[in-house]
Write a protein that holds these residues in place. Structure first.
Motif, mmCIF file in Angstrom:
data_model
loop_
_atom_site.group_PDB
_atom_site.id
_atom_site.type_symbol
_atom_site.label_atom_id
_atom_site.label_comp_id
_atom_site.label_asym_id
_atom_site.label_seq_id
_atom_site.Cartn_x
_atom_site.Cartn_y
_atom_site.Cartn_z
ATOM 1 N N ASP A 57 -6.543 -2.580 -10.785
ATOM 2 C CA ASP A 57 -5.515 -2.394 -10.022
ATOM 3 C C ASP A 57 -4.012 -2.693 -10.450
ATOM 4 O OD1 ASP A 57 -7.421 -1.304 -7.979
ATOM 5 O OD2 ASP A 57 -7.363 -3.276 -6.689
ATOM 6 N N VAL A 58 -2.993 -1.857 -9.946
ATOM 7 C CA VAL A 58 -1.562 -2.368 -10.420
ATOM 8 C C VAL A 58 -0.980 -2.238 -9.211
ATOM 9 C CG1 VAL A 58 -2.022 -1.637 -12.732
ATOM 10 C CG2 VAL A 58 -1.292 0.040 -11.014
ATOM 11 N N SER A 59 0.235 -3.011 -9.163
ATOM 12 C CA SER A 59 0.994 -2.737 -8.104
ATOM 13 C C SER A 59 2.540 -2.317 -8.376
ATOM 14 C CB SER A 59 1.230 -4.409 -7.457
ATOM 15 O OG SER A 59 -0.045 -4.756 -7.035
ATOM 16 N N ALA A 60 2.988 -1.887 -7.262
ATOM 17 C CA ALA A 60 4.508 -1.403 -7.560
ATOM 18 C C ALA A 60 5.344 -1.785 -6.253
ATOM 19 C CB ALA A 60 4.523 -0.124 -7.783
ATOM 20 N N GLY A 61 6.363 -2.481 -6.438
ATOM 21 C CA GLY A 61 7.065 -2.879 -5.219
ATOM 22 C C GLY A 61 8.393 -2.273 -5.220
ATOM 23 N N ALA A 62 9.468 -2.534 -4.282
ATOM 24 C CA ALA A 62 10.717 -2.181 -4.164
ATOM 25 C C ALA A 62 11.339 -2.205 -5.490
ATOM 26 C CB ALA A 62 11.492 -2.957 -2.904
ATOM 27 N N GLY A 63 12.232 -1.016 -5.936
ATOM 28 C CA GLY A 63 12.861 -1.076 -7.253
ATOM 29 C C GLY A 63 11.816 -0.705 -8.309
ATOM 30 N N ALA A 64 10.651 -0.407 -8.138
ATOM 31 C CA ALA A 64 9.722 -0.001 -9.160
ATOM 32 C C ALA A 64 9.204 1.305 -9.112
ATOM 33 C CB ALA A 64 8.562 -0.995 -9.474
ATOM 34 N N LEU A 65 8.869 1.940 -10.122
ATOM 35 C CA LEU A 65 8.319 3.149 -10.090
ATOM 36 C C LEU A 65 6.750 3.187 -10.407
ATOM 37 C CD1 LEU A 65 11.181 3.700 -11.907
ATOM 38 C CD2 LEU A 65 10.783 5.754 -10.586
ATOM 39 N N ALA A 66 6.004 4.015 -9.656
ATOM 40 C CA ALA A 66 4.618 4.386 -10.143
ATOM 41 C C ALA A 66 4.520 5.599 -10.788
ATOM 42 C CB ALA A 66 3.840 4.166 -8.778
ATOM 43 N N LEU A 67 3.802 5.540 -12.000
ATOM 44 C CA LEU A 67 3.786 6.639 -12.713
ATOM 45 C C LEU A 67 2.624 7.157 -13.153
ATOM 46 C CD1 LEU A 67 6.895 5.295 -15.154
ATOM 47 C CD2 LEU A 67 7.207 7.015 -13.219
ATOM 48 N N VAL A 68 2.060 8.309 -12.965
ATOM 49 C CA VAL A 68 0.928 8.667 -13.168
ATOM 50 C C VAL A 68 0.769 10.017 -14.008
ATOM 51 C CG1 VAL A 68 -1.558 9.183 -12.226
ATOM 52 C CG2 VAL A 68 -0.004 7.460 -11.079
ATOM 53 N N ASN A 69 0.100 10.079 -15.178
ATOM 54 C CA ASN A 69 -0.051 11.327 -15.897
ATOM 55 C C ASN A 69 -1.002 12.249 -15.318
ATOM 56 O OD1 ASN A 69 1.833 10.175 -18.002
ATOM 57 N ND2 ASN A 69 -0.107 9.158 -18.720
ATOM 58 N N PRO A 70 -0.812 13.752 -15.481
ATOM 59 C CA PRO A 70 -1.773 14.822 -14.813
ATOM 60 C C PRO A 70 -3.040 14.474 -15.201
ATOM 61 C CG PRO A 70 0.270 15.772 -16.006
ATOM 62 C CD PRO A 70 0.325 14.322 -16.439
ATOM 63 N N ASP A 71 -3.920 14.811 -14.211
ATOM 64 C CA ASP A 71 -5.439 14.660 -14.454
ATOM 65 C C ASP A 71 -5.842 13.201 -14.617
ATOM 66 O OD1 ASP A 71 -5.824 17.480 -14.045
ATOM 67 O OD2 ASP A 71 -5.200 17.821 -16.226
ATOM 68 N N THR A 72 -5.079 12.402 -14.118
ATOM 69 C CA THR A 72 -5.475 10.896 -14.563
ATOM 70 C C THR A 72 -6.097 10.336 -12.974
ATOM 71 O OG1 THR A 72 -3.965 10.368 -16.047
ATOM 72 C CG2 THR A 72 -4.504 8.465 -14.944
ATOM 73 N N PRO A 73 -7.346 9.812 -12.916
ATOM 74 C CA PRO A 73 -7.737 9.324 -11.487
ATOM 75 C C PRO A 73 -7.136 8.214 -11.086
ATOM 76 C CG PRO A 73 -9.586 9.939 -13.187
ATOM 77 C CD PRO A 73 -8.374 10.002 -13.888
ATOM 78 N N HIS A 74 -6.693 7.953 -9.902
ATOM 79 C CA HIS A 74 -6.027 6.986 -9.306
ATOM 80 C C HIS A 74 -6.411 6.855 -7.894
ATOM 81 C CE1 HIS A 74 -3.142 10.227 -9.064
ATOM 82 N NE2 HIS A 74 -2.481 9.530 -7.985
ATOM 83 N N THR A 75 -6.073 5.761 -7.100
ATOM 84 C CA THR A 75 -6.095 5.667 -5.779
ATOM 85 C C THR A 75 -4.630 5.290 -5.070
ATOM 86 O OG1 THR A 75 -6.741 3.310 -5.904
ATOM 87 C CG2 THR A 75 -8.476 4.983 -5.905
ATOM 88 N N GLY A 76 -4.598 4.781 -4.008
ATOM 89 C CA GLY A 76 -3.584 4.313 -3.387
ATOM 90 C C GLY A 76 -3.469 3.398 -2.133
ATOM 91 N N ARG A 77 -3.052 2.450 -1.902
ATOM 92 C CA ARG A 77 -3.184 1.594 -0.633
ATOM 93 C C ARG A 77 -1.767 0.671 -0.379
ATOM 94 N NH1 ARG A 77 -6.572 -1.170 -3.951
ATOM 95 N NH2 ARG A 77 -6.382 -3.316 -3.855
ATOM 96 N N ALA A 78 -1.766 0.289 0.559
ATOM 97 C CA ALA A 78 -0.843 -0.628 0.852
ATOM 98 C C ALA A 78 -1.093 -2.121 0.362
ATOM 99 C CB ALA A 78 -0.373 -0.965 2.532
ATOM 100 N N GLY A 79 -0.135 -2.607 -0.449
ATOM 101 C CA GLY A 79 -0.269 -3.906 -0.940
ATOM 102 C C GLY A 79 0.153 -5.169 -0.026
ATOM 103 N N VAL A 80 0.948 -4.740 1.176
ATOM 104 C CA VAL A 80 1.410 -5.858 2.008
ATOM 105 C C VAL A 80 1.215 -5.465 3.407
ATOM 106 C CG1 VAL A 80 3.096 -6.942 0.490
ATOM 107 C CG2 VAL A 80 3.599 -4.895 1.886
ATOM 108 N N PRO A 81 1.183 -6.116 4.422
ATOM 109 C CA PRO A 81 0.997 -5.777 5.871
ATOM 110 C C PRO A 81 1.796 -4.596 6.218
ATOM 111 C CG PRO A 81 0.687 -8.069 5.735
ATOM 112 C CD PRO A 81 1.262 -7.773 4.311
#
Length: 328
Positions: A57-81
């Motif tokens: 798991d990795v986290s991206a907060g305000a001011g950051a970018l989440a970067l994913v290359n094509p055909d790369t498996p990943h998920t997504g969910r909230a890290g704070v309430p």
């Protein structure tokens, strides 16, 4: 963040060919493991997004970018309430490769090295791209996209690893994938698939996971949603698209589509048909505050939408239509 509802808009701007666009605010949203044919450049405005990538798991907060290359498996969910709010652009591999060839020294297939980059400057660029697309400012949208991709590749880019020569297990996995693609609407069981390929079910399962980062049934759902997107883009009704790709009915498609794309297929298709309709743009709740915030903290520098000056971290609020995703 104002309001309590989840909102999202997934659309295209005809003057940015090969690029998908997204604005969203999610609180309880959970993205299942999936892939994208395009790059993901997601600029976090508020909150925190957590996503599984590359074995952890990795986290991206305000001011950051989440970067994913094509055909790369990943998920997504909230890290704070309170969830997270972001804007994203999804340029195709061809778009990124053309920009890289013109503005960087990367040789080979370009891609991102790290899945998270703390860079408020580029976060601001991404949101300006989205605003320019909303306003029909093709010159600004195209310019800002090229500036943003170039900066990200220079800060966090490199050649993607060349695909290794397939092992025996990899070759079996590739054959299994081809069968699933051909029989998407009526796939075999794992036992039937393994038997046809001369492998045991668990050997095939291990090989498939190793090759594609997910088990065959998860990969099949991802592939079905990808094909459904192409059908919806071509004008196929959601109910017909659902049956064509192997889902039992439209609600079945709705559930999986929203878990991967972030909006239901009906909303997705409507936006595709109305890419130039400025009247469809809706702000998040508390419109007065949002408009005032945009004008004061993220206004164009002169008469256009030039990029923020180096070192500035202006991040506009994202906005969109209600996601209508409901319970997964």
């Amino acid at each position: 963040m104002a309001g309590s509802g989840e909102l999202a808009r997934h659309w295209r701007y005809t003057e940015l060919p090969g690029v998908d666009l997204l604005r969203a605010r999610y609180i309880r949203k959970t993205f299942v493991r999936h892939t994208h044919e395009n790059f993901v450049i997601a600029a976090i405005a508020d909150g925190v997004e957590v996503f599984h990538h590359g074995g952890g798991d990795v986290s991206a907060g305000a001011g950051a970018l989440a970067l994913v290359n094509p055909d790369t498996p990943h998920t997504g969910r909230a890290g704070v309430p309170e969830g997270w709010r972001y804007g994203a652009v999804y340029p195709s591999p061809e778009v990124v490769a053309a920009i890289a060839a013109e503005t960087t020294s990367i040789r080979g297939t370009p891609g991102f090295i790290s899945p998270v980059l703390d860079d408020p400057y580029t976060v601001g660029l991404v949101h300006q791209i989205l605003r320019a697309a909303d306003e029909g400012n093709a010159l600004a949208a195209d310019t800002l996209l090229r500036v943003a991709v170039t900066r990200l590749l220079r800060l966090n880019g490199g050649p993607l690893p060349q695909r290794a020569v397939p092992t025996a297990g990899g070759r079996v996995a590739a054959r299994a994938r081809a069968v699933l693609e051909a029989r998407m609407a009526e796939p075999p069981t794992l036992e039937q698939l393994a038997g046809d390929l001369g492998a045991s079910p668990f050997a095939l399962l291990r090989a498939f996971r190793g090759a594609y980062g997910m088990p065959p049934h998860t990969w099949l759902t991802d592939a079905r949603v990808r094909k459904a997107r192409r059908l919806l883009d071509a004008g196929t009704a959601p109910a017909d698209a659902a049956v064509a790709v192997g889902f039992t009915d439209q609600p079945h498609l709705n559930r999986h589509f929203a878990r991967i794309v972030g909006v239901p297929p009906g909303a997705y298709q409507r936006e595709r048909k109305n890419v130039q309709d400025a009247g469809r743009r809706l702000l998040l709740p508390s419109d007065t505050w949002q408009n005032r915030s945009l004008q004061k903290t993220y206004a164009p520098e002169q008469e256009g939408d030039g990029p923020p000056r180096q070192g500035e971290s202006r991040t506009p609020p994202s906005y969109g239509t209600r996601s209508e995703s409901g319970s997964p």
